[in-house]
Design a protein around this motif. Structure first.
Motif, PDB file in Angstrom:
ATOM      1  N   GLN A 288      -3.227  -0.112 -15.867  1.00 33.85           N
ATOM      2  CA  GLN A 288      -4.692  -0.017 -15.876  1.00 33.85           C
ATOM      3  C   GLN A 288      -5.210   1.071 -14.944  1.00 33.85           C
ATOM      4  OE1 GLN A 288      -6.214  -4.213 -15.321  1.00 33.85           O
ATOM      5  NE2 GLN A 288      -4.065  -4.624 -15.657  1.00 33.85           N
ATOM      6  N   ASN A 289      -4.313   1.877 -14.413  1.00 34.75           N
ATOM      7  CA  ASN A 289      -4.701   2.941 -13.492  1.00 34.75           C
ATOM      8  C   ASN A 289      -5.521   2.380 -12.318  1.00 34.75           C
ATOM      9  OD1 ASN A 289      -4.838   5.668 -12.618  1.00 34.75           O
ATOM     10  ND2 ASN A 289      -6.897   5.884 -13.480  1.00 34.75           N
ATOM     11  N   LEU A 290      -5.079   1.213 -11.804  1.00 32.00           N
ATOM     12  CA  LEU A 290      -5.812   0.552 -10.721  1.00 32.00           C
ATOM     13  C   LEU A 290      -5.053   0.577  -9.396  1.00 32.00           C
ATOM     14  CD1 LEU A 290      -7.093  -2.774 -12.354  1.00 32.00           C
ATOM     15  CD2 LEU A 290      -8.513  -0.957 -11.376  1.00 32.00           C
ATOM     16  N   ALA A 291      -3.725   0.545  -9.485  1.00 34.68           N
ATOM     17  CA  ALA A 291      -2.906   0.269  -8.299  1.00 34.68           C
ATOM     18  C   ALA A 291      -3.015   1.356  -7.238  1.00 34.68           C
ATOM     19  CB  ALA A 291      -1.451   0.115  -8.712  1.00 34.68           C
ATOM     20  N   ASN A 292      -2.873   0.897  -5.997  1.00 40.17           N
ATOM     21  CA  ASN A 292      -2.885   1.798  -4.853  1.00 40.17           C
ATOM     22  C   ASN A 292      -1.464   2.333  -4.634  1.00 40.17           C
ATOM     23  OD1 ASN A 292      -3.137   3.007  -2.367  1.00 40.17           O
ATOM     24  ND2 ASN A 292      -4.223   1.309  -1.416  1.00 40.17           N
ATOM     25  N   PRO A 293      -1.263   3.632  -4.707  1.00 36.52           N
ATOM     26  CA  PRO A 293       0.103   4.163  -4.546  1.00 36.52           C
ATOM     27  C   PRO A 293       0.502   4.386  -3.091  1.00 36.52           C
ATOM     28  CG  PRO A 293      -1.390   5.942  -5.135  1.00 36.52           C
ATOM     29  CD  PRO A 293      -2.232   4.684  -5.045  1.00 36.52           C
ATOM     30  N   SER A 294      -0.359   3.980  -2.127  1.00 36.12           N
ATOM     31  CA  SER A 294      -0.157   4.359  -0.720  1.00 36.12           C
ATOM     32  C   SER A 294       1.139   3.827  -0.115  1.00 36.12           C
ATOM     33  CB  SER A 294      -1.344   3.871   0.115  1.00 36.12           C
ATOM     34  OG  SER A 294      -2.520   4.473  -0.363  1.00 36.12           O
ATOM     35  N   GLY A 295       1.515   2.573  -0.420  1.00 33.37           N
ATOM     36  CA  GLY A 295       2.726   2.002   0.169  1.00 33.37           C
ATOM     37  C   GLY A 295       3.951   2.823  -0.206  1.00 33.37           C
ATOM     38  N   LEU A 296       4.055   3.127  -1.498  1.00 32.57           N
ATOM     39  CA  LEU A 296       5.208   3.913  -1.955  1.00 32.57           C
ATOM     40  C   LEU A 296       5.151   5.337  -1.391  1.00 32.57           C
ATOM     41  CD1 LEU A 296       7.780   3.876  -3.640  1.00 32.57           C
ATOM     42  CD2 LEU A 296       6.426   4.577  -5.621  1.00 32.57           C
ATOM     43  N   LEU A 297       3.938   5.875  -1.321  1.00 26.77           N
ATOM     44  CA  LEU A 297       3.790   7.235  -0.784  1.00 26.77           C
ATOM     45  C   LEU A 297       4.270   7.287   0.678  1.00 26.77           C
ATOM     46  CD1 LEU A 297       2.740  10.123  -1.372  1.00 26.77           C
ATOM     47  CD2 LEU A 297       0.575   9.422  -0.329  1.00 26.77           C
ATOM     48  N   LEU A 298       3.918   6.253   1.454  1.00 35.76           N
ATOM     49  CA  LEU A 298       4.359   6.246   2.856  1.00 35.76           C
ATOM     50  C   LEU A 298       5.871   6.002   2.955  1.00 35.76           C
ATOM     51  CD1 LEU A 298       1.389   4.568   4.760  1.00 35.76           C
ATOM     52  CD2 LEU A 298       1.872   6.989   4.405  1.00 35.76           C
TER      53      LEU A 298
END
Ligand code: NAD
Length: 494
Positions: A288-298
């Protein structure tokens, strides 16, 4: 067997040196979306990596592979030695083994490193000043997976703490602190109760700590330490702990920053390392193009430092901080009055990419200038010890709960080498001179002590006498003395 596709794809951003091969798994649920966002950002910042894609997780599990990972995927991991992994879905029902536990154990990923940082005032948190690194031992402790049911009433899980395992994790924590400019390393253990196992962890922490005079050291008993961490996290810097406490407290620490969705983690081994977000595959948010990618990015930022691309890690991390600071937020951290724009996964990634090269002005910018190498840990050679056996604990199954009767019956065993010392039930002395109030189960420990060193033939002879006396032996533990010091616990009340 499942089909595992391994494809290679070269990034074009930085072609000056040979790209570093990494293995990537897109995972399940929101995994593919957050992985795509992460890869787009690190490539735009100039990451020089050659990607091998493997398939793990739900599809592989459901194809009949109970481990969720096929042999070809292991080959890729062993070849590249660097794994960027999106979350996966473990199917419901029995028989499926945790892929995370399997990967950690098979690849010897002994250190779990989880930075827990709050981003006040941009992400709501009760702890505006929090920047704690949890270093969790990842292979030992109660997670060795050695469990047995011993009697109809009693099950046992073996807690294993080893000197080399502890030395590795403690050294890693100190080396990490030095490399990342941290000031203090705290150890959490429960050595007031578990004097042998947690006692060893604390002792090794003190010993290794002496080699790091530039760093402040402290130890907290885990219960009050955990309470203080939850209450005043600003007083902590790097915290190292055994597996179980680390498992629990790394989640607590991530949660109290304001959102588990923002934390990444590294699982480091001597050869291989795995990087991921700490959250799961959030299946209800998938596609749904909703998720926050920040955890994986960090997690990917930690990976870039690990592969020697600290300059790129710094560009990614600072661009991400600037994006947070500019109020561009995914739904999970969006706050009316604080956030400026609610965006989807792709738009968030584009916003970070647009800020590559910029630094935050209110949040603290990161620097990985001194952290451009993989942390290598060297163990001290083992010191030989004089090891003697001075007795044996014989564990019995006995349905009759009369401790006095049991003790008196055991007294009839006449051994040349051993004397009956005590009987305990769940660690509490019940003979001689037990209290009638002590609750007893069907699981008894009988301690036999020797005057001097005994060998196993003498123990076997004793066990034969115990069996012939009509007792049902479940297992035994030798009582050892190392360099003249008894290294076994006393009985409660003994
Ligand atoms: P979860 O972390 O997937 O979700 C918990 C809550 O957080 C949900 O409300 C979810 O919508 C939200 N959330 C999580 N990540 C988010 C993100 N990046 N952006 C926005 N919201 C986010 O935990 P769960 O629901 O207990 O588990 C779902 C599946 O994930 C299970 O199959 C579980 O086994 C698996 N899991 C995998 C890993 C891993 O692969 N490392 C870790 C934990 C759970």
């Amino acid at each position: 067997m499942s089909t595992t596709t391994i494809t290679s794809e070269k990034t074009t951003a930085n072609t000056q040196s040979t790209p570093v091969p990494i293995t990537v798994a897109y995972g399940d649920g929101i995994g593919p979306e957050i992985m795509q966002a992460t890869l787009d950002i690190i490539k735009a910042a100039g990451a020089n990596v050659a990607i091998e894609i493997i398939e793990i997780g739900e599809k592989v599990y459901l194809s009949g592979n109970s481990a969720g990972i096929a042999p070809e995927a292991w080959e890729s991991l062993r070849r590249t030695k660097v794994f960027l992994k999106a979350p996966i879905t473990t199917p419901q029902g029995g028989g499926f083994k945790s892929l995370n536990v399997t990967t950690r154990k098979m690849l010897g990923l002994y250190a779990n490193v989880r930075p827990c940082v709050s981003y006040h005032p941009f992400v709501a948190t009760k702890h505006p000043v929090m920047d704690v690194i949890i270093v969790r031992e990842n292979e030992e402790d109660l997670y060795a997976g050695i469990e047995h049911q011993q009697t109809p009433e009693v099950v046992q899980c073996l807690k294993l703490i080893t000197r080399p395992g502890t030395e590795k994790i403690v050294r890693y924590a100190f080396e990490y602190a030095r490399q990342y400019g941290r000031k203090k390393v705290t150890c959490f253990s429960k050595d007031n109760i578990m004097k042998q196992t947690d006692g060893l962890f604390h002792k090794v922490f003190d010993e290794i700590g002496e080699e790091y005079p530039d760093l402040e050291k402290e130890h907290w008993i885990v219960d009050i330490g955990a309470a203080k961490l939850a209450d005043t996290p600003e007083n902590f810097d790097v915290i190292v702990m055994p597996n179980l406490y680390g498992d629990i407290l790394s989640d607590v620490a991530a949660q109290i920053t304001g959102s588990v969705g923002l934390a990444g983690s590294a699982n480091i081994g001597e050869e291989v390392a795995m990087f991921e977000a700490i959250h799961g595959s959030a299946p209800r948010r998938a596609g749904q193009n909703l998720a926050n990618p920040s955890g994986l990015l960090l997690g990917a930022v930690q990976m870039l430092v690990h592969i020697g691309q600290g300059d790129i890690a710094e560009r990614v991390h600072n661009a991400w901080l600037k994006t947070l600071e500019d109020g561009i937020h995914t739904y999970d951290i969006f706050q009316e009055g604080v956030s400026k724009e609610k965006v989807g996964t792709k738009e968030f990634a584009q916003a970070v990419i647009a800020r590559v090269g910029q630094k935050p002005s209110q949040l603290k910018a990161v620097s990985y200038a001194n952290a451009q190498k993989t942390i290598q840990v060297k163990l001290k050679p083992a010191v030989p010890v004089k090891m003697e056996t001075v007795g044996v604990d014989v564990f019995l199954y006995c349905e009759d709960r009369d401790a006095q009767k049991l003790g008196e019956k055991l007294e009839t065993i006449k051994s040349e080498d051993f004397k009956l010392y005590m009987v305990t039930n769940r660690g509490v002395k019940v003979y001689p001179n037990g209290l009638p109030e002590t609750f007893c189960t069907d699981h008894w420990r009988v301690r036999f002590k020797a005057e001097k060193h005994v060998n196993y033939t003498q123990i076997i002879k004793l066990l034969q006498q115990v069996t012939e006396g009509g007792f049902e032996i479940i297992k035994t533990e030798n009582l050892c003395r190392f360099d003249g010091v008894d290294v076994f616990s006393a009985g409660q009340g003994a």
